[in-house]
Design an enzyme around this catalytic site. Structure first.
Site, mmCIF file in Angstrom:
data_model
loop_
_atom_site.group_PDB
_atom_site.id
_atom_site.type_symbol
_atom_site.label_atom_id
_atom_site.label_comp_id
_atom_site.label_asym_id
_atom_site.label_seq_id
_atom_site.Cartn_x
_atom_site.Cartn_y
_atom_site.Cartn_z
ATOM 1 C CG HIS A 142 -45.258 -0.972 16.987
ATOM 2 N ND1 HIS A 142 -45.582 -0.254 15.858
ATOM 3 C CD2 HIS A 142 -45.820 -0.314 18.043
ATOM 4 C CE1 HIS A 142 -46.327 0.787 16.213
ATOM 5 N NE2 HIS A 142 -46.484 0.770 17.537
ATOM 6 C CD GLU A 176 -2.547 1.686 0.194
ATOM 7 O OE1 GLU A 176 -3.358 0.889 -0.309
ATOM 8 O OE2 GLU A 176 -2.352 2.835 -0.286
#
Ligand SMILES: Cc1cc2nc3c(=O)[nH]c(=O)nc-3n(C[C@H](O)[C@H](O)[C@H](O)COP(=O)(O)OP(=O)(O)OC[C@H]3O[C@@H](n4cnc5c(N)ncnc54)[C@H](O)[C@@H]3O)c2cc1C
Length: 463
Positions: free
Chosen positions: A442, A35
């Site tokens: 709910h 990298e």
């Protein structure tokens, strides 16, 4: 010159590359990750994570400002102020924590990280320019994960006030005026964030509406929000360059030429695969258009050379790159795997958010299916009301004959978190009855998914 021999070499430490390396290490394969900048790639450093941090902070500021002018539930806020440098610092802190986390995960998997720019010499050899000189890595398997870069517009080269999303995520101050060229998800996510932070934002889009890759129904709540935020949207418009003074954007519209004043011009016209500068020309790889060609195992046309992530094509999304990375490491370790995903969900973190998973109704019909659709508006969802987020809906598309769910889309504040349920339903081959027969807690936005499925069956309860 140093030399390393390894089983797996991964070129590029973005979400695709670092996940491939971690999984290779977990399989007890010798793995080296190359990298050149920071671990985590585009996504972690200049993409997904910093943009979502900025979006969240901008929303918090906008929310506080709105409370200062109208307080529907009695909360009183007096003149919120913004320390933008601190906001950027907070965002950088999150990125830093994740960088450290990725490094620790790689270490845990015994992956060797070589820092520097890598150039492929052939299908098995990579030369890396490190701080201490060149290092040659020879590998049995090579995983190409070089990612993508922002696409350029020849008429608006990056530099000065013309910026890409990378610079837009680290500005020194909120620009008074911001022109966003391209109304795709990156341009709109950042444009909306800056509008909330106080910039006067103008969006210029060549197509006839915002988010042209999404179906129009899904984009309407976003258009409404743009209007409410005072964002000017110019559709069928083409940015052609800078004005003579260099302080305005020249835009061609059907009504003629216009100058749009802009302290910053964010060019967000897509991303292109990073295929140059690392020796691709020395490899004998079949290409698919501008991308490296791969099969369903992410194998390229060269034996034991694999490619993953943005460099291999659309959708250019971090979770696709990660899934490909893990799969390739499994294959190298001897497992039989193929990338046969039913769906790769996509989220647009605009305000409100958009989630798409699988086929939209028109796409399903074009694919030859006779369909039934179910829709549930968030206006009828109790949780959405308590969150003051009623603009939006959930839509489910299923085969008319056996009710197999083909696609699920939603637009609304906070619906990004529903993407997991949508993906799972599609991946597991759910039918409308499966979702309708599942108890959804709910009060949650998830109930809108339940109700959309009930609606598809003609059994709606709350509309
Ligand atoms: C502003 C923005 C917002 C985004 N938001 C989202 C989102 O919300 N969700 C989502 O899923 N996706 C998002 N994306 C897309 C996402 O960032 C990419 O799909 C993802 O990063 C691709 O991963 P990758 O591993 O293929 O490549 P990249 O992340 O691009 O990583 C490639 C890495 O390879 C390195 N590299 C390249 N060539 C070399 C070389 N020769 N030598 C050494 N190193 C090299 C690069 O430095 C880089 O670190 C966003 C992108 C942007 C720009």
């Amino acid at each position: 010159m140093g030399e390393i021999t390894t089983k797996v070499l991964v070129l590029g430490g973005g979400p695709g590359g670092y996940v491939a390396a971690i999984r290779a290490g977990q399989h007890h394969l010798d793995a080296v990750l190359v990298e050149e900048t920071r671990l985590g790639g585009t996504c972690l450093n200049v993409g997904c994570i910093p943009s979502k941090a900025l979006i969240h902070a901008a929303e918090a500021y906008d929310h506080a400002r709105r409370q200062a002018t109208s307080a529907p539930f009695g909360l009183s806020v007096e003149r919120p102020s913004l320390d933008f440098r601190r906001m950027i610092g907070w965002k950088d802190g999150i990125v830093g924590r994740l960088n450290t986390g990725v490094a620790a995960l790689l270490k845990k998997s015994r992956v060797k990280i070589v820092r520097g720019h890598g150039t492929m010499l052939d299908g098995k050899t990579c030369c890396v320019e490190t701080d201490t000189g060149p290092e040659t890595i020879r590998a049995e398997h090579v995983v190409l994960a070089t990612g993508s870069v922002a696409a350029r517009l020849p008429s608006l080269p990056f530099g000065g006030r013309v910026i890409s999303s990378t610079e837009a995520l680290s500005l020194a101050e909120v620009p008074a005026t911001l022109a966003v060229v391209g109304a795709g998800y990156i341009g709109l996510e950042l444009g909306i964030a800056y509008a909330k932070l106080g910039a006067k934002v103008t969006v210029i889009e060549a197509a006839d509406r915002i988010l042209p890759l999404y179906d129009a129904e899904l984009t309407r709540p976003v258009s409404r929000r743009l209007q409410a935020l005072g964002v000017e949207t110019m559709a069928n418009a083409k940015a052609t360059g800078l004005s003579d003074g260099g302080d305005a954007l020249l835009v061609e519209t059907s009504g003629g030429r216009r100058e749009v004043a802009a302290d910053k011009i964010l060019v967000a016209v897509g991303r292109r695969p990073r295929t140059d500068g690392w020796g691709l020309e020395r490899l004998d790889l079949a290409m698919t258009g501008p991308f490296i060609g791969i099969d369903e195992r992410c194998a390229t046309s060269m034996r034991n050379v694999w490619a993953i992530g943005d460099v291999t094509g659309e959708p250019m999304l971090a979770h696709r790159a990660m899934a490909q990375g893990a799969m390739v490491a499994d294959i190298v370790a001897g497992h039989r795997r193929a990338f046969h995903k039913v769906v790769i969900p996509a989220v647009c973190f605009t305000d409100p958010e958009i989630v798409t998973a699988g086929l939209a109704p028109d796409e399903a019909r074009t694919a030859g299916y006779e369909v039934r659709t179910g829709v549930f508006p968030l206006q009828a969802n109790g949780r959405a009301m308590t969150l003051q987020a009623e603009d939006g809906f959930v839509r489910v598309t299923a085969r008319a004959d056996n009710h197999l769910v083909l696609g699920i889309q939603a637009v609304g504040a906070g619906v990004s978190e529903l993407s997991a349920a949508f993906g799972l339903a599609l991946e597991m081959g759910a039918r409308l009855e499966d979702i309708a027969g599942t108890i959804h807690a709910h009060p949650t936005l998830g109930e809108a998914f339940h109700e959309a499925s009930l609606n598809g069956l003609g059994e709606s309860l709350h509309i």
